[in-house]
Design a protein around this motif. Sequence first.
Motif, PDB file in Angstrom:
ATOM      1  N   SER A   8       0.830  -1.195   0.000  1.00  0.00           N
ATOM      2  CA  SER A   8       0.000   0.000   0.000  1.00  0.00           C
ATOM      3  C   SER A   8       0.861   1.240   0.000  1.00  0.00           C
ATOM      4  O   SER A   8       1.669   1.459   0.895  1.00  0.00           O
ATOM      5  CB  SER A   8      -0.901  -0.013   1.233  1.00  0.00           C
ATOM      6  N   THR A   9       0.684   2.028  -1.026  1.00  0.00           N
ATOM      7  CA  THR A   9       1.423   3.277  -1.118  1.00  0.00           C
ATOM      8  C   THR A   9       0.485   4.358  -1.574  1.00  0.00           C
ATOM      9  O   THR A   9      -0.554   4.113  -2.163  1.00  0.00           O
ATOM     10  CB  THR A   9       2.576   3.175  -2.125  1.00  0.00           C
ATOM     11  N   ALA A  10       0.799   5.562  -1.292  1.00  0.00           N
ATOM     12  CA  ALA A  10      -0.012   6.682  -1.748  1.00  0.00           C
ATOM     13  C   ALA A  10       0.881   7.881  -1.962  1.00  0.00           C
ATOM     14  O   ALA A  10       1.861   8.088  -1.254  1.00  0.00           O
ATOM     15  CB  ALA A  10      -1.094   7.018  -0.724  1.00  0.00           C
ATOM     16  N   CYS A  11       0.571   8.652  -2.981  1.00  0.00           N
ATOM     17  CA  CYS A  11       1.306   9.878  -3.217  1.00  0.00           C
ATOM     18  C   CYS A  11       0.384  10.815  -3.979  1.00  0.00           C
ATOM     19  O   CYS A  11      -0.720  10.463  -4.364  1.00  0.00           O
ATOM     20  CB  CYS A  11       2.576   9.609  -4.013  1.00  0.00           C
ATOM     21  N   GLN A  28      -4.871  -2.400  -2.144  1.00  0.00           N
ATOM     22  CA  GLN A  28      -5.916  -3.368  -2.469  1.00  0.00           C
ATOM     23  C   GLN A  28      -6.974  -2.681  -3.328  1.00  0.00           C
ATOM     24  O   GLN A  28      -7.487  -1.616  -2.986  1.00  0.00           O
ATOM     25  CB  GLN A  28      -6.552  -3.888  -1.191  1.00  0.00           C
ATOM     26  N   HIS A  29      -7.293  -3.289  -4.469  1.00  0.00           N
ATOM     27  CA  HIS A  29      -8.337  -2.706  -5.310  1.00  0.00           C
ATOM     28  C   HIS A  29      -9.316  -3.792  -5.735  1.00  0.00           C
ATOM     29  O   HIS A  29      -8.961  -4.967  -5.804  1.00  0.00           O
ATOM     30  CB  HIS A  29      -7.742  -1.997  -6.529  1.00  0.00           C
ATOM     31  N   GLU A 359      -6.507   8.349  -8.254  1.00  0.00           N
ATOM     32  CA  GLU A 359      -6.176   7.380  -9.303  1.00  0.00           C
ATOM     33  C   GLU A 359      -5.675   6.100  -8.650  1.00  0.00           C
ATOM     34  O   GLU A 359      -4.841   6.143  -7.738  1.00  0.00           O
ATOM     35  CB  GLU A 359      -5.097   7.945 -10.233  1.00  0.00           C
ATOM     36  N   GLY A 360      -6.159   4.950  -9.137  1.00  0.00           N
ATOM     37  CA  GLY A 360      -5.829   3.693  -8.468  1.00  0.00           C
ATOM     38  C   GLY A 360      -6.709   3.535  -7.244  1.00  0.00           C
ATOM     39  O   GLY A 360      -7.733   4.200  -7.102  1.00  0.00           O
ATOM     40  N   GLN A 361      -6.329   2.647  -6.359  1.00  0.00           N
ATOM     41  CA  GLN A 361      -7.192   2.417  -5.197  1.00  0.00           C
ATOM     42  C   GLN A 361      -6.418   1.792  -4.054  1.00  0.00           C
ATOM     43  O   GLN A 361      -5.516   0.990  -4.246  1.00  0.00           O
ATOM     44  CB  GLN A 361      -8.356   1.502  -5.574  1.00  0.00           C
ATOM     45  N   ASP A 362      -6.756   2.213  -2.875  1.00  0.00           N
ATOM     46  CA  ASP A 362      -6.455   1.503  -1.632  1.00  0.00           C
ATOM     47  C   ASP A 362      -7.804   1.449  -0.932  1.00  0.00           C
ATOM     48  O   ASP A 362      -8.197   2.407  -0.255  1.00  0.00           O
ATOM     49  CB  ASP A 362      -5.417   2.258  -0.809  1.00  0.00           C
ATOM     50  N   VAL A 363      -8.543   0.362  -1.131  1.00  0.00           N
ATOM     51  CA  VAL A 363      -9.972   0.366  -0.851  1.00  0.00           C
ATOM     52  C   VAL A 363     -10.294   0.648   0.616  1.00  0.00           C
ATOM     53  O   VAL A 363     -11.286   1.328   0.918  1.00  0.00           O
ATOM     54  CB  VAL A 363     -10.619  -0.958  -1.333  1.00  0.00           C
ATOM     55  N   GLU A 364      -9.453   0.135   1.533  1.00  0.00           N
ATOM     56  CA  GLU A 364      -9.753   0.373   2.948  1.00  0.00           C
ATOM     57  C   GLU A 364      -9.672   1.865   3.269  1.00  0.00           C
ATOM     58  O   GLU A 364     -10.513   2.417   3.986  1.00  0.00           O
ATOM     59  CB  GLU A 364      -8.788  -0.425   3.827  1.00  0.00           C
TER      60      GLU A 364
END
Length: 433
Positions: A8-11, A28-29, A359-364
Amino acid sequence: MTTVFDASTACTDTAAKPGRDVLKQRGQHEVFCGLTSIMWLHRKMQDAFFLIVGSRTCAHLMQSAAGVMIFAEPRFATAIIDERDLAGMADMNDELDKVVTRLLARRPEIKLLVLVGSCPSEVIKLDLPRAASRLNGEHSPQCRVMAYSGSGIETTFTQGEDNFLAALVPEMPAEAADAPVSLVVVGALGDVVEDQMMRVFDGLGVGPVRFLPSRSSTTLPPIGPNTRFILAQPWVGACAQALERRGAKRISAPFPLGEEGSTAWYRAIADSFGVPEAKFDAITAPGRERARRAVARYKPVLEGKSVFLFPDSQLEPSLARFLSREMDTSIIEIGTPYLNRDVVGPELAMMPDTVRVSEGQDVERQIDRVHTDNPDLIICGMGLGNPFEAEGRSTKWSIEFVFTPLQGYEQAGDLAELIARPLMRRELLKVGS
């Protein structure tokens, strides 16, 4: 449904538009796999047959998702790879050849056989493009054979259509050098929508106009330097690049959802073909008026409501633009599996800078944001809809926007109704409780 677990990454990406940050997430998507695009492609190109090369799970998915085909002779099937194939106890090319031979003997009306990979070649242990090339040599010209990937590991479900159309581009005939300027509309549309669009094009004097995918595999539109094309669906980016490599020129525009989007879409085409402004107004005015009246019926339901869109079909930026500008809703977040700035840039440019784009997903994490924002309506995939409904929230399944004809003036009211329906149902339940 495909669930992928990843680090899990985010930017954030500030390059999409000055003043707007794009939240990019890779975690997780949850999306359907690309095989499900066969649901609408087999109806569109009626002399084609889609043969999935995959597991029993793929077969069960297609049988469940396409249950409506149980009473008809289907135009898709699954060649199941079993343990004997994966263990190397059978030559998978030989096994596939036997299946194809039996299929074409039973169904001689098939003009295009499409082998659809359910997973990458490394997983299914079969080089499907090479197998398609070999089979094409054996069965063409009576039946051409091609292949593309519908793998859910690599794509979201609408990209299955993109891969199919991109694979068709090399098969399209070359347009003559002295051919008149022509238009190709790219992306599967309902037949009724195509017929409505053709009436507008005829009125504007734009033509010849062709559609991709065509209704028959034997009538693919010719392509060349005099071809201009416009996208009717936002998920056909790879096909657009393939057409540009063949010399065709893309017309950029918002997508034809709602009165405003449809007018902007037709106007971009009219400008490209030099249609006078007065003629454009005369031809489109009746449709614009019908669309405005149809949408107005549902505006009281949606006006002032807050909406959160999860990433699913890639229609999300266009839906958000329609909701924000024509229905006066407040968009909290536009989630999209992939943000192709060349394709959806005109849509995002029409949105307020305050709208969150992901854009993309980290569903939690995305679910956590829903709980914080508490929107009036959530547009999401089927797997998330029921849990949110159990929390007492109103939801709309994203996949309905893919299966329902929504493009153009005549469908603007249907689009508004489709979105408003969960809120109207909840209001009725309150009255009846």
